[in-house]
Motif scaffolding. Sequence first.
Motif, PDB file in Angstrom:
ATOM      1  N   LYS A 111      -7.419  10.181   3.389  1.00 12.20           N
ATOM      2  CA  LYS A 111      -7.120   9.811   2.005  1.00 12.20           C
ATOM      3  C   LYS A 111      -6.197  10.842   1.364  1.00 12.20           C
ATOM      4  O   LYS A 111      -5.228  10.500   0.681  1.00 12.20           O
ATOM      5  CB  LYS A 111      -8.423   9.695   1.217  1.00 12.20           C
ATOM      6  CG  LYS A 111      -8.277   9.094  -0.156  1.00 12.20           C
ATOM      7  CD  LYS A 111      -9.650   8.805  -0.754  1.00 12.20           C
ATOM      8  CE  LYS A 111      -9.519   8.087  -2.086  1.00 12.20           C
ATOM      9  NZ  LYS A 111     -10.830   7.725  -2.664  1.00 12.20           N
ATOM     10  N   ARG A 112      -6.480  12.123   1.594  1.00 17.30           N
ATOM     11  CA  ARG A 112      -5.651  13.182   1.023  1.00 17.30           C
ATOM     12  C   ARG A 112      -4.237  13.143   1.604  1.00 17.30           C
ATOM     13  O   ARG A 112      -3.251  13.277   0.875  1.00 17.30           O
ATOM     14  CB  ARG A 112      -6.299  14.540   1.295  1.00 17.30           C
ATOM     15  CG  ARG A 112      -5.562  15.710   0.647  1.00 17.30           C
ATOM     16  CD  ARG A 112      -6.236  17.031   0.918  1.00 17.30           C
ATOM     17  NE  ARG A 112      -6.180  17.410   2.327  1.00 17.30           N
ATOM     18  CZ  ARG A 112      -7.199  17.339   3.163  1.00 17.30           C
ATOM     19  NH1 ARG A 112      -8.366  16.884   2.745  1.00 17.30           N
ATOM     20  NH2 ARG A 112      -7.074  17.697   4.435  1.00 17.30           N
ATOM     21  N   TRP A 113      -4.131  12.960   2.911  1.00 15.89           N
ATOM     22  CA  TRP A 113      -2.812  12.917   3.545  1.00 15.89           C
ATOM     23  C   TRP A 113      -1.982  11.756   2.995  1.00 15.89           C
ATOM     24  O   TRP A 113      -0.799  11.911   2.711  1.00 15.89           O
ATOM     25  CB  TRP A 113      -2.963  12.781   5.057  1.00 15.89           C
ATOM     26  CG  TRP A 113      -3.570  13.980   5.719  1.00 15.89           C
ATOM     27  CD1 TRP A 113      -3.542  15.269   5.274  1.00 15.89           C
ATOM     28  CD2 TRP A 113      -4.330  13.991   6.941  1.00 15.89           C
ATOM     29  NE1 TRP A 113      -4.222  16.095   6.141  1.00 15.89           N
ATOM     30  CE2 TRP A 113      -4.718  15.345   7.173  1.00 15.89           C
ATOM     31  CE3 TRP A 113      -4.715  13.031   7.850  1.00 15.89           C
ATOM     32  CZ2 TRP A 113      -5.459  15.721   8.290  1.00 15.89           C
ATOM     33  CZ3 TRP A 113      -5.460  13.393   8.969  1.00 15.89           C
ATOM     34  CH2 TRP A 113      -5.831  14.729   9.176  1.00 15.89           C
ATOM     35  N   ALA A 114      -2.606  10.593   2.860  1.00 16.51           N
ATOM     36  CA  ALA A 114      -1.870   9.425   2.361  1.00 16.51           C
ATOM     37  C   ALA A 114      -1.377   9.657   0.935  1.00 16.51           C
ATOM     38  O   ALA A 114      -0.230   9.333   0.593  1.00 16.51           O
ATOM     39  CB  ALA A 114      -2.757   8.185   2.420  1.00 16.51           C
ATOM     40  N   LYS A 115      -2.224  10.254   0.101  1.00 15.27           N
ATOM     41  CA  LYS A 115      -1.879  10.442  -1.308  1.00 15.27           C
ATOM     42  C   LYS A 115      -0.863  11.564  -1.514  1.00 15.27           C
ATOM     43  O   LYS A 115      -0.354  11.741  -2.625  1.00 15.27           O
ATOM     44  CB  LYS A 115      -3.144  10.696  -2.126  1.00 15.27           C
ATOM     45  CG  LYS A 115      -4.040   9.467  -2.225  1.00 15.27           C
ATOM     46  CD  LYS A 115      -5.368   9.745  -2.878  1.00 15.27           C
ATOM     47  CE  LYS A 115      -5.251  10.033  -4.337  1.00 15.27           C
ATOM     48  NZ  LYS A 115      -6.562  10.157  -5.000  1.00 15.27           N
ATOM     49  N   GLU A 116      -0.548  12.312  -0.459  1.00 14.38           N
ATOM     50  CA  GLU A 116       0.510  13.319  -0.566  1.00 14.38           C
ATOM     51  C   GLU A 116       1.902  12.673  -0.607  1.00 14.38           C
ATOM     52  O   GLU A 116       2.873  13.310  -1.022  1.00 14.38           O
ATOM     53  CB  GLU A 116       0.435  14.286   0.624  1.00 14.38           C
ATOM     54  CG  GLU A 116      -0.743  15.245   0.564  1.00 14.38           C
ATOM     55  CD  GLU A 116      -0.922  16.053   1.836  1.00 14.38           C
ATOM     56  OE1 GLU A 116      -1.766  16.966   1.855  1.00 14.38           O
ATOM     57  OE2 GLU A 116      -0.231  15.749   2.826  1.00 14.38           O
ATOM     58  N   ASP A 136      -3.540   5.344  -4.025  1.00 17.97           N
ATOM     59  CA  ASP A 136      -4.867   5.495  -3.419  1.00 17.97           C
ATOM     60  C   ASP A 136      -4.851   4.892  -2.028  1.00 17.97           C
ATOM     61  O   ASP A 136      -3.923   4.160  -1.646  1.00 17.97           O
ATOM     62  CB  ASP A 136      -5.934   4.827  -4.278  1.00 17.97           C
ATOM     63  CG  ASP A 136      -7.308   5.458  -4.088  1.00 17.97           C
ATOM     64  OD1 ASP A 136      -7.426   6.403  -3.289  1.00 17.97           O
ATOM     65  OD2 ASP A 136      -8.268   5.002  -4.729  1.00 17.97           O
ATOM     66  N   CYS A 137      -5.907   5.201  -1.282  1.00 18.73           N
ATOM     67  CA  CYS A 137      -5.982   4.813   0.123  1.00 18.73           C
ATOM     68  C   CYS A 137      -7.420   4.446   0.461  1.00 18.73           C
ATOM     69  O   CYS A 137      -8.355   5.180   0.119  1.00 18.73           O
ATOM     70  CB  CYS A 137      -5.500   5.980   0.987  1.00 18.73           C
ATOM     71  SG  CYS A 137      -5.845   5.803   2.747  1.00 18.73           S
ATOM     72  N   ILE A 138      -7.606   3.322   1.129  1.00 17.95           N
ATOM     73  CA  ILE A 138      -8.914   2.913   1.646  1.00 17.95           C
ATOM     74  C   ILE A 138      -8.922   3.205   3.143  1.00 17.95           C
ATOM     75  O   ILE A 138      -8.040   2.752   3.878  1.00 17.95           O
ATOM     76  CB  ILE A 138      -9.164   1.419   1.397  1.00 17.95           C
ATOM     77  CG1 ILE A 138      -9.107   1.104  -0.101  1.00 17.95           C
ATOM     78  CG2 ILE A 138     -10.514   0.998   1.973  1.00 17.95           C
ATOM     79  CD1 ILE A 138      -9.101  -0.379  -0.408  1.00 17.95           C
ATOM     80  N   VAL A 139      -9.899   3.969   3.591  1.00 19.55           N
ATOM     81  CA  VAL A 139      -9.986   4.357   5.002  1.00 19.55           C
ATOM     82  C   VAL A 139     -10.986   3.452   5.706  1.00 19.55           C
ATOM     83  O   VAL A 139     -12.135   3.311   5.277  1.00 19.55           O
ATOM     84  CB  VAL A 139     -10.407   5.831   5.142  1.00 19.55           C
ATOM     85  CG1 VAL A 139     -10.453   6.236   6.614  1.00 19.55           C
ATOM     86  CG2 VAL A 139      -9.448   6.739   4.371  1.00 19.55           C
ATOM     87  N   ILE A 140     -10.551   2.834   6.814  1.00 16.87           N
ATOM     88  CA  ILE A 140     -11.401   1.926   7.584  1.00 16.87           C
ATOM     89  C   ILE A 140     -11.504   2.485   9.001  1.00 16.87           C
ATOM     90  O   ILE A 140     -10.620   2.264   9.842  1.00 16.87           O
ATOM     91  CB  ILE A 140     -10.810   0.504   7.612  1.00 16.87           C
ATOM     92  CG1 ILE A 140     -10.463   0.043   6.188  1.00 16.87           C
ATOM     93  CG2 ILE A 140     -11.771  -0.477   8.273  1.00 16.87           C
ATOM     94  CD1 ILE A 140      -9.555  -1.152   6.129  1.00 16.87           C
ATOM     95  N   PRO A 141     -12.569   3.246   9.303  1.00 21.71           N
ATOM     96  CA  PRO A 141     -12.690   3.883  10.621  1.00 21.71           C
ATOM     97  C   PRO A 141     -13.127   2.887  11.699  1.00 21.71           C
ATOM     98  O   PRO A 141     -13.760   1.871  11.409  1.00 21.71           O
ATOM     99  CB  PRO A 141     -13.752   4.956  10.385  1.00 21.71           C
ATOM    100  CG  PRO A 141     -14.599   4.410   9.281  1.00 21.71           C
ATOM    101  CD  PRO A 141     -13.676   3.613   8.399  1.00 21.71           C
ATOM    102  N   THR A 142     -12.780   3.205  12.935  1.00 21.92           N
ATOM    103  CA  THR A 142     -13.155   2.415  14.130  1.00 21.92           C
ATOM    104  C   THR A 142     -13.017   0.915  13.884  1.00 21.92           C
ATOM    105  O   THR A 142     -13.848   0.120  14.333  1.00 21.92           O
ATOM    106  CB  THR A 142     -14.599   2.756  14.574  1.00 21.92           C
ATOM    107  OG1 THR A 142     -15.506   2.434  13.501  1.00 21.92           O
ATOM    108  CG2 THR A 142     -14.728   4.225  14.929  1.00 21.92           C
ATOM    109  N   LEU A 199      -5.618   2.439   7.504  1.00 16.41           N
ATOM    110  CA  LEU A 199      -5.471   2.859   6.120  1.00 16.41           C
ATOM    111  C   LEU A 199      -4.874   1.704   5.329  1.00 16.41           C
ATOM    112  O   LEU A 199      -3.829   1.168   5.710  1.00 16.41           O
ATOM    113  CB  LEU A 199      -4.562   4.083   6.008  1.00 16.41           C
ATOM    114  CG  LEU A 199      -4.921   5.299   6.872  1.00 16.41           C
ATOM    115  CD1 LEU A 199      -3.931   6.431   6.614  1.00 16.41           C
ATOM    116  CD2 LEU A 199      -6.341   5.747   6.616  1.00 16.41           C
ATOM    117  N   ALA A 200      -5.539   1.327   4.245  1.00 20.67           N
ATOM    118  CA  ALA A 200      -5.035   0.279   3.351  1.00 20.67           C
ATOM    119  C   ALA A 200      -4.591   0.950   2.055  1.00 20.67           C
ATOM    120  O   ALA A 200      -5.376   1.669   1.420  1.00 20.67           O
ATOM    121  CB  ALA A 200      -6.111  -0.763   3.084  1.00 20.67           C
ATOM    122  N   LEU A 201      -3.352   0.713   1.636  1.00 17.29           N
ATOM    123  CA  LEU A 201      -2.723   1.505   0.580  1.00 17.29           C
ATOM    124  C   LEU A 201      -2.398   0.692  -0.661  1.00 17.29           C
ATOM    125  O   LEU A 201      -2.016  -0.480  -0.574  1.00 17.29           O
ATOM    126  CB  LEU A 201      -1.420   2.117   1.094  1.00 17.29           C
ATOM    127  CG  LEU A 201      -1.475   2.895   2.416  1.00 17.29           C
ATOM    128  CD1 LEU A 201      -0.063   3.269   2.843  1.00 17.29           C
ATOM    129  CD2 LEU A 201      -2.341   4.129   2.272  1.00 17.29           C
TER     130      LEU A 201
END
Length: 374
Positions: free
Chosen positions: A212-217, A223-229, A238-240
Amino acid sequence: MAEFVAPEFIDENDVESIHERMMAVLPDDIDDMPGGFPYDFTMPTAIVKSELIQYQLVQTLMLMFPMWAWGEWLDLHGSQAGLTRKEAGYARGYVTIEGSLGTVIEKGFGICTQATDSAPSVSYIVDESIVIPEDGSVTLPITAEEPGTVSNVLAGTITLMLKPIDGITSILNAERITGGTDEETDDAFRIRINEANESEGSSYIGNDSDYKRWAKEVVGIGDCIVIPTWNGPGTVKLALVDSNGQPANDQLVTDVYNHIVSPSDRSKRLLPTGCAELTVVAADTKLISYSCENLVFDSSTNLERVIADFKESLILYYYLAKNSNLVRYNQVHAILSNISGVLDFDNFRMDDSTDNIVLDGYEYAATDKIIFNS
């Protein structure tokens, strides 16, 4: 942002209190009556000291902490956290150009919207050189000449050439042009600084907060939604959404992927070795409409300003709402209540209801219609 409460030592430092204390320590044989020389001579000192304590010292205390700092002082807090304020981003999209076979369109070719009474013309440049083929039509990526939200335009509005070229018969953007963002606001930057400070000491091994932090840089990402595995072990999606709360466009999706994976320079790669596959997409959004009746506001604002302030506050709230996958009626009601200049309103509704709105795991809240009747 939490309200700043001045420490107790600031109290009783108004002009009158300070001057009373100054008069109280005069020798007994010195005239301390109003109009006397000592009284009038010491009053300017009391005024200056009161301003120093009640305004300048309070402002200094606020600037010491990111939750109350602003402007260039907030930038310094960001620098301590290893962050910089994101610049304004450029809107991007696609345009279809029709014309004669063999017509050459050079990279940098300028096109624009038509100016209206309410909005100036917005200019874009073509990102690739191409020759119109036999079927007489090409679709090309374009980028706004100037950054900012003003360059986000509706479908069907880019129709003109800045300098006409023989052989081109029509220009049209079939879809909206998106991704143009203004410089990161204090409130949005403050959220990123707090997230960085809260994650201080993390291992940076690729957990959800890292992605999330990397995407928002990346400039333009809100914002970023993280969907693991999502597609088996070692996969992450990553959904942005962009800084306007809208689904990220193709260029922003690519920018985030390149920022994290760095395919051209592995030394800058952020993606952990254990992640076999990173997928970056635009977020799905749940559009929410808002309405109220009998909106009352004072002379410091107007209906257009109230709606604009409400939209801006909602974007910041949506970041928080995603944490619980819930847009809460009471919190949105409070957002409108706290808009500067708003005095009262009735019958506030979200999607014509007073219920909370549930977001699916992959959804992000977005604003649809706002209908405020005053």
